[in-house]
Scaffold this motif. Structure first.
Motif, PDB file in Angstrom:
ATOM      1  N   ILE A  44       0.826  -1.210   0.000  1.00 50.68           N
ATOM      2  CA  ILE A  44       0.000   0.000   0.000  1.00 50.68           C
ATOM      3  C   ILE A  44       0.861   1.262   0.000  1.00 50.68           C
ATOM      4  CG2 ILE A  44      -1.880   1.210   1.172  1.00 50.68           C
ATOM      5  CD1 ILE A  44      -2.605  -1.554   0.040  1.00 50.68           C
ATOM      6  N   PHE A  45       2.078   1.165   0.533  1.00 54.86           N
ATOM      7  CA  PHE A  45       2.976   2.321   0.514  1.00 54.86           C
ATOM      8  C   PHE A  45       3.650   2.498  -0.843  1.00 54.86           C
ATOM      9  CE2 PHE A  45       3.302   1.301   5.192  1.00 54.86           C
ATOM     10  CZ  PHE A  45       2.565   2.397   5.600  1.00 54.86           C
ATOM     11  N   ALA A  46       3.423   1.554  -1.733  1.00 51.86           N
ATOM     12  CA  ALA A  46       4.168   1.552  -2.997  1.00 51.86           C
ATOM     13  C   ALA A  46       3.240   1.526  -4.197  1.00 51.86           C
ATOM     14  CB  ALA A  46       5.091   0.338  -3.026  1.00 51.86           C
ATOM     15  N   ILE A  47       2.125   2.237  -4.102  1.00 52.27           N
ATOM     16  CA  ILE A  47       1.121   2.122  -5.158  1.00 52.27           C
ATOM     17  C   ILE A  47       1.626   2.601  -6.519  1.00 52.27           C
ATOM     18  CG2 ILE A  47      -0.913   2.135  -3.670  1.00 52.27           C
ATOM     19  CD1 ILE A  47      -1.147   5.101  -4.032  1.00 52.27           C
ATOM     20  N   GLN A  48       2.577   3.557  -6.533  1.00 50.59           N
ATOM     21  CA  GLN A  48       3.078   4.029  -7.820  1.00 50.59           C
ATOM     22  C   GLN A  48       4.573   3.761  -8.013  1.00 50.59           C
ATOM     23  OE1 GLN A  48       1.560   8.143  -8.366  1.00 50.59           O
ATOM     24  NE2 GLN A  48       0.149   7.224  -9.826  1.00 50.59           N
ATOM     25  N   GLY A  54       9.656  -3.666  -6.299  1.00 47.31           N
ATOM     26  CA  GLY A  54       8.773  -4.261  -5.302  1.00 47.31           C
ATOM     27  C   GLY A  54       7.473  -3.515  -5.117  1.00 47.31           C
ATOM     28  N   GLY A  55       7.218  -2.517  -5.974  1.00 51.21           N
ATOM     29  CA  GLY A  55       5.983  -1.743  -5.869  1.00 51.21           C
ATOM     30  C   GLY A  55       4.846  -2.362  -6.657  1.00 51.21           C
ATOM     31  N   LEU A  56       3.693  -1.701  -6.616  1.00 55.17           N
ATOM     32  CA  LEU A  56       2.517  -2.192  -7.334  1.00 55.17           C
ATOM     33  C   LEU A  56       2.432  -1.631  -8.747  1.00 55.17           C
ATOM     34  CD1 LEU A  56      -0.159  -1.930  -4.481  1.00 55.17           C
ATOM     35  CD2 LEU A  56       1.112  -3.951  -5.213  1.00 55.17           C
ATOM     36  N   GLY A  57       3.080  -0.487  -8.982  1.00 56.67           N
ATOM     37  CA  GLY A  57       3.079   0.110 -10.314  1.00 56.67           C
ATOM     38  C   GLY A  57       1.690   0.430 -10.834  1.00 56.67           C
TER      39      GLY A  57
END
Length: 505
Positions: A44-48, A54-57
């Motif tokens: 959730i801290f890595a939505i973009q 390791g993010g969601l992109g």
């Protein structure tokens, strides 16, 4: 909505129902550690942040869907995630490969939190008023001196992105530079926590940077282009605040309808009362208008179209409408709305902060109106929204202002123009949304917005409205109300009154 986003929003709902104690979070003034750890594990801290780190992109549309869900769960947690992403975004969009490789993997999983430090004691939303300086002193070295305040996540973060005025041999007006500062860097200290009436689970701190040495490798983006970075973050944040406000509005309206459908009054069910129906319909129109605006803006961003006025309108209307919706909900619930155990009280105080954060409504209305004074800006904004016919409303507004004494006051004229721009942008994005997908509440929302436009025009035509611009005898007011001018004198460090509010500084 993609399967990935559906999975995330579904997980968030389940997690909120089974693992988050909102009252305990509020009473202890701290988001529970397991909440932060789980949000990090779920990305959730890595939505973009790109998937390679390791993010969601996620796309802008998908990101706002996640933020909307967070807003519907808890505004404190939603704001904490948003504040963390404010510190991440400069590294994602402007950071060197070295900075991206060093920080993005640990920021993506929540192993490290970050913050964005721009606000100062004398410069809030007025970024050009900051006095912090960063100066090149030797090859590949810079010296940072800054005093920052109200920095979200301040004492929790491991790295901070700082905006300061660039001080060089050739002074360029409003030249700024962005840099990152790690915890433990000599000269950098985190000050006291600033206690607030809402958002009690998160933290805001003073930050002090005294002769902090910043290596060239820790400069974010290009030297003297910090203003571009700050503006990018503001556009992203204002849209995010609107998205979380949207989620909170939806939850408040759910409570309103559920209660009104069950509560009996002397005329029958509360929901059948005419006044109740009017409130619910107005709330539904506000939600529909903001939803169309938020996701139309996301579509523009996917086309790399960034229009500052639209982002300002999103922030203004999202937070102002949330204030209306939660207040109506609390009022309809009566004593139950004022009770802590029904959660609306938390939404009420937390929502109040959003009208101030990332630019108060009044400041943004003025700035938006100042921009829209230019006919070239009007043409650009409404051309992108495929609504060039709506420019005529602003021309009518100009005519009304010029025919009265109101138009001679530039501050008032800009604010009035900014307010009208809000209604027109909402109308344009609503119509665009109805083209791509049929909105069942379209007619209701369009009629409500058109009514707001006409109401503002009629109000400006009233001569009595001019009385609001008369000079204010502030000393006479202070003298008349002296009996209630009470100031605490008992020593209490945590409750010291702000120096700007005291009788004597």
């Amino acid at each position: 909505m993609s399967e990935n986003v559906e999975r995330i929003t579904s997980w968030l709902k389940t997690f909120a129902q089974t693992r988050v104690n909102f009252r305990l979070q509020n009473d202890r003034r701290c988001i529970q550690p397991h909440v932060i750890l789980e949000l990090g594990r779920q990305g959730i801290f890595a939505i973009q942040i790109e998937k390679q780190y390791g993010g969601l992109g996620l796309s802008h549309y998908e990101s706002c869907k996640v933020i909307e869900q967070l807003g519907g769960i808890d505004l404190t947690i939603a704001s904490m995630v948003g504040q963390n992403n404010m510190g991440i975004r400069p590294i994602v969009n402007f950071g060197s490969q070295q900075l991206r490789d060093e920080f993005l993997p640990v920021l993506a999983t929540g192993q490290m939190l970050t913050s964005f430090a721009m606000t100062e004691p004398q410069a809030g939303s007025h970024i050009q008023g900051i006095t912090s300086t960063i100066k090149k002193t030797a090859e590949n070295k810079y010296l940072l001196n800054a005093q920052k305040m109200w920095i979200g996540m301040g004492s929790w973060c491991g790295v901070t992105c700082v905006i300061a005025k660039h001080s060089g041999e050739q002074q360029i007006p409003n030249s700024m530079t962005a840099c990152i500062v790690r915890n433990g860097t000599p000269g950098f200290s985190v000050g006291e926590e600033q206690l607030s009436i809402g958002m009690r689970g998160s933290v805001q701190n003073h930050m002090l940077f005294r002769d902090v040495v910043v290596p060239d490798s820790d400069i974010v983006g290009k030297v003297e282009e910090g203003y571009i970075i700050a503006n990018d973050i503001m556009q992203f944040t204002r849209l995010g605040v609107a998205a979380m406000s949207l989620g909170a509005m939806k939850r408040c309206l759910v409570y309103t309808i559920r209660y009104a459908s069950r509560r009996k009054i002397n005329t029958g069910l509360l929901i059948d009362n005419t006044a109740t129906k009017m409130k619910i319909n107005a709330c539904r129109a506000k939600i529909s208008a903001v939803e169309s605006l938020v996701y139309t803006t996301c579509e523009l961003l996917q086309q790399s179209i960034i229009i500052p006025e639209i982002h300002m309108v999103a922030k203004i209307t999202g937070t102002e409408f949330l204030g209306d919706v939660v207040d109506d909900a609390l009022q309809l619930l009566g004593g139950r709305g004022y009770s802590e155990n029904n959660l609306l009280a938390y939404f009420f105080v937390d929502a109040r902060a959003l009208r101030i954060f990332e630019g108060p409504s009044e400041t943004l209305l003025y700035y938006c109106g100042q921009l829209m004074k230019l006919r070239s800006r009007r043409t650009k904004v409404f051309a992108h929204l495929k609504a060039t016919d709506l420019k005529s409303y602003l021309e009518e507004l100009d005519s009304v202002l010029q025919s009265s004494s109101l138009g001679s006051d530039e501050n008032f004229a800009c604010s009035a123009r900014g307010k009208m721009t809000c209604w027109l942008v909402l109308l344009a994005t609503l119509r665009l949304s109805n083209i791509t997908r049929v909105l069942p509440e379209y007619s209701l929302t369009e009629a409500w917005i058109l009514n707001r436009i006409e109401t503002q025009m009629q109000q400006l035509r009233l001569e009595a409205y001019n009385n609001l611009l008369r000079e204010v005898d502030t000393q006479e007011i202070l003298n008349s109300f002296a009996n209630v001018d009470i100031e605490q004198v008992i020593p209490d460090e945590e409750c010291d009154m702000d120096r700007l509010l005291r009788r004597k500084i």
